[in-house]
Write a protein that holds these residues in place. Sequence first.
Motif, PDB file in Angstrom:
ATOM      1  N   ARG A  60     -12.654  -2.535  26.371  1.00  0.00           N
ATOM      2  CA  ARG A  60     -12.369  -1.098  26.296  1.00  0.00           C
ATOM      3  C   ARG A  60     -12.262  -0.484  27.691  1.00  0.00           C
ATOM      4  N   LEU A  61     -13.108  -0.920  28.611  1.00  0.00           N
ATOM      5  CA  LEU A  61     -13.049  -0.398  29.977  1.00  0.00           C
ATOM      6  C   LEU A  61     -11.742  -0.788  30.655  1.00  0.00           C
ATOM      7  N   LEU A  62     -11.356  -2.054  30.516  1.00  0.00           N
ATOM      8  CA  LEU A  62     -10.157  -2.531  31.200  1.00  0.00           C
ATOM      9  C   LEU A  62      -8.879  -1.994  30.565  1.00  0.00           C
ATOM     10  N   SER A  63      -8.998  -1.477  29.327  1.00  0.00           N
ATOM     11  CA  SER A  63      -7.830  -0.891  28.670  1.00  0.00           C
ATOM     12  C   SER A  63      -7.619   0.563  29.077  1.00  0.00           C
ATOM     13  N   ALA A  64      -8.610   1.166  29.741  1.00  0.00           N
ATOM     14  CA  ALA A  64      -8.491   2.561  30.167  1.00  0.00           C
ATOM     15  C   ALA A  64      -7.481   2.670  31.302  1.00  0.00           C
ATOM     16  N   SER A  65      -6.916   3.847  31.470  1.00  0.00           N
ATOM     17  CA  SER A  65      -5.897   4.073  32.490  1.00  0.00           C
ATOM     18  C   SER A  65      -6.425   3.774  33.886  1.00  0.00           C
ATOM     19  N   ALA A  66      -5.633   3.020  34.642  1.00  0.00           N
ATOM     20  CA  ALA A  66      -5.992   2.715  36.032  1.00  0.00           C
ATOM     21  C   ALA A  66      -5.503   3.795  36.988  1.00  0.00           C
ATOM     22  N   GLN A  67      -4.894   4.854  36.452  1.00  0.00           N
ATOM     23  CA  GLN A  67      -4.316   5.904  37.290  1.00  0.00           C
ATOM     24  C   GLN A  67      -5.284   7.056  37.544  1.00  0.00           C
ATOM     25  N   GLN A  68      -6.528   6.914  37.115  1.00  0.00           N
ATOM     26  CA  GLN A  68      -7.494   8.014  37.276  1.00  0.00           C
ATOM     27  C   GLN A  68      -8.901   7.447  37.461  1.00  0.00           C
ATOM     28  N   PRO A  69      -9.804   8.257  38.025  1.00  0.00           N
ATOM     29  CA  PRO A  69     -11.189   7.791  38.208  1.00  0.00           C
ATOM     30  C   PRO A  69     -11.844   7.502  36.862  1.00  0.00           C
ATOM     31  N   ILE A  70     -12.807   6.608  36.881  1.00  0.00           N
ATOM     32  CA  ILE A  70     -13.591   6.322  35.680  1.00  0.00           C
ATOM     33  C   ILE A  70     -15.065   6.502  36.005  1.00  0.00           C
ATOM     34  N   VAL A  71     -15.740   7.296  35.185  1.00  0.00           N
ATOM     35  CA  VAL A  71     -17.180   7.518  35.295  1.00  0.00           C
ATOM     36  C   VAL A  71     -17.845   6.737  34.172  1.00  0.00           C
ATOM     37  N   ILE A  72     -18.831   5.928  34.510  1.00  0.00           N
ATOM     38  CA  ILE A  72     -19.508   5.106  33.505  1.00  0.00           C
ATOM     39  C   ILE A  72     -20.990   5.459  33.496  1.00  0.00           C
ATOM     40  N   ASP A  73     -21.477   5.869  32.335  1.00  0.00           N
ATOM     41  CA  ASP A  73     -22.895   6.207  32.200  1.00  0.00           C
ATOM     42  C   ASP A  73     -23.757   4.987  32.530  1.00  0.00           C
ATOM     43  N   GLY A  74     -24.852   5.223  33.251  1.00  0.00           N
ATOM     44  CA  GLY A  74     -25.682   4.139  33.764  1.00  0.00           C
ATOM     45  C   GLY A  74     -26.318   3.258  32.715  1.00  0.00           C
ATOM     46  N   LEU A  75     -26.535   3.794  31.499  1.00  0.00           N
ATOM     47  CA  LEU A  75     -27.111   2.979  30.433  1.00  0.00           C
ATOM     48  C   LEU A  75     -26.230   1.779  30.138  1.00  0.00           C
ATOM     49  N   GLY A  76     -24.911   1.969  30.285  1.00  0.00           N
ATOM     50  CA  GLY A  76     -23.981   0.867  30.104  1.00  0.00           C
ATOM     51  C   GLY A  76     -23.595   0.201  31.404  1.00  0.00           C
ATOM     52  N   VAL A  86     -14.333  -5.941  38.328  1.00  0.00           N
ATOM     53  CA  VAL A  86     -12.900  -5.959  38.028  1.00  0.00           C
ATOM     54  C   VAL A  86     -12.313  -4.557  38.143  1.00  0.00           C
ATOM     55  N   LEU A  87     -13.009  -3.568  37.619  1.00  0.00           N
ATOM     56  CA  LEU A  87     -12.511  -2.192  37.664  1.00  0.00           C
ATOM     57  C   LEU A  87     -12.357  -1.705  39.099  1.00  0.00           C
ATOM     58  N   GLN A  88     -13.288  -2.110  39.946  1.00  0.00           N
ATOM     59  CA  GLN A  88     -13.305  -1.643  41.336  1.00  0.00           C
ATOM     60  C   GLN A  88     -11.970  -1.898  42.037  1.00  0.00           C
ATOM     61  N   ALA A  89     -11.298  -2.958  41.682  1.00  0.00           N
ATOM     62  CA  ALA A  89     -10.062  -3.346  42.373  1.00  0.00           C
ATOM     63  C   ALA A  89      -8.867  -2.493  41.978  1.00  0.00           C
ATOM     64  N   THR A  90      -8.984  -1.737  40.879  1.00  0.00           N
ATOM     65  CA  THR A  90      -7.801  -1.041  40.366  1.00  0.00           C
ATOM     66  C   THR A  90      -7.934   0.473  40.264  1.00  0.00           C
ATOM     67  N   ARG A  91      -9.154   1.006  40.376  1.00  0.00           N
ATOM     68  CA  ARG A  91      -9.336   2.451  40.203  1.00  0.00           C
ATOM     69  C   ARG A  91     -10.680   2.881  40.803  1.00  0.00           C
ATOM     70  N   PRO A  92     -10.845   4.168  41.131  1.00  0.00           N
ATOM     71  CA  PRO A  92     -12.147   4.641  41.616  1.00  0.00           C
ATOM     72  C   PRO A  92     -13.192   4.569  40.497  1.00  0.00           C
ATOM     73  N   VAL A  93     -14.322   3.980  40.807  1.00  0.00           N
ATOM     74  CA  VAL A  93     -15.402   3.790  39.826  1.00  0.00           C
ATOM     75  C   VAL A  93     -16.616   4.608  40.242  1.00  0.00           C
ATOM     76  N   VAL A  94     -17.120   5.410  39.313  1.00  0.00           N
ATOM     77  CA  VAL A  94     -18.300   6.233  39.561  1.00  0.00           C
ATOM     78  C   VAL A  94     -19.394   5.829  38.584  1.00  0.00           C
ATOM     79  N   ALA A  95     -20.557   5.478  39.099  1.00  0.00           N
ATOM     80  CA  ALA A  95     -21.715   5.168  38.259  1.00  0.00           C
ATOM     81  C   ALA A  95     -22.593   6.404  38.153  1.00  0.00           C
ATOM     82  N   LEU A  96     -22.944   6.779  36.939  1.00  0.00           N
ATOM     83  CA  LEU A  96     -23.820   7.923  36.704  1.00  0.00           C
ATOM     84  C   LEU A  96     -25.189   7.400  36.274  1.00  0.00           C
ATOM     85  N   VAL A  97     -26.170   7.478  37.173  1.00  0.00           N
ATOM     86  CA  VAL A  97     -27.482   6.881  36.928  1.00  0.00           C
ATOM     87  C   VAL A  97     -28.509   7.963  36.615  1.00  0.00           C
TER      88      VAL A  97
END
Length: 350
Positions: A60-76, A86-97
């Motif tokens: 599901r994460l890798l199917s998301a658009s690579a044209q915009q930032p992705i914020v991922i809740d820290g529980l996951g 893998v995501l880091q190489a294609t889009r800005p990744v933000v971890a919410l802890v």
Amino acid sequence: MAKRVTFAIPGDLETQTGGYAYDRRILSELQTLGWQVDLVGLGDGFPLPSEEQVAVATCRLLSASAQQPIVIDGLGFGALPEAAAVLQATRPVVALVHHPLACETGLTPGVAERLRASERAALAAAHWVIATSDATADLLVDQFGVSRERLRVIFPGTDPVPQAAGRGSGRLRLLSVGAIVPRKGFDVLIEALSALTDLDWQLTIAGDRDRDRGAVERLDALIAKHRLGDRIVSPGAVSPAHLAELYAGADVFVLASHFEGYGMAYAEAVAHGLPIIGTTGGAIPQTVPASASRLVPPGDVAALALALRDVLTNEPGRRALATGARAAAAALPTWARSGEAFACLLEGLA
């Protein structure tokens, strides 16, 4: 050009916990500020998902658009280091802890170390890491290798609320808010209250009873053991309107958490102008001012019982703590300001 962000959340966004409440409000604030939010559900099982659950979440994460930032809740996020890399190489990744996974109370040493290593590896792949308190930010720097340069603190907001009325005398109404899980220390609270049956008090514990069956069974067993069933009610998760009524009608807020990444229930108590009895676990001393509270070491039953006795038997002291809470309420962060800070970070990435 439209402002768009992907927000990935494990479990059910409507779950009544502080972390999910933070997510819901930030999403709402971003939408108010003109952001289009693409929500990705990561599924269940976190923070200890099965291999199948990891595979589903990764897909599901890798199917998301690579044209915009992705914020991922820290529980996951902390449980998905391979996907983060893998995501880091294609889009800005933000971890919410909200708080590090390994800081959950009741984990075996082996599981805690496994979670610590997994989250450390995942955080290494984040372009930005958002923490919800300065204490959590310090922990991420000291124990998880996150550099200050890619770390931001965005506090939870607090809505303006009416001041608690309480009774002030007679049977005092105590309120404790939190899911029934080991980290919230309800067993410590019941043991402390069992030494105060000579005082006139009533406790309501408002919090989800479905998260941890073992913790619920231990809570109920302790209440029965100390014959406190006529003094303590635990109705489970309640509606926001009912919770507001409980805060408004309380005389004292008490929560014996072993650790909090921020402590949104504590902040709500401050906003309502309640005297607070709590612990020094995690970010609590930063969230709750000394002028409004009596804080004791986590897990210290005797110290908690003494603090409770002092506050319950000292009406002028309770009034002084309530005054301190009311004064501090004006300085609490707002959700609008938190949303603006979040949007500012995303705009830089976009």
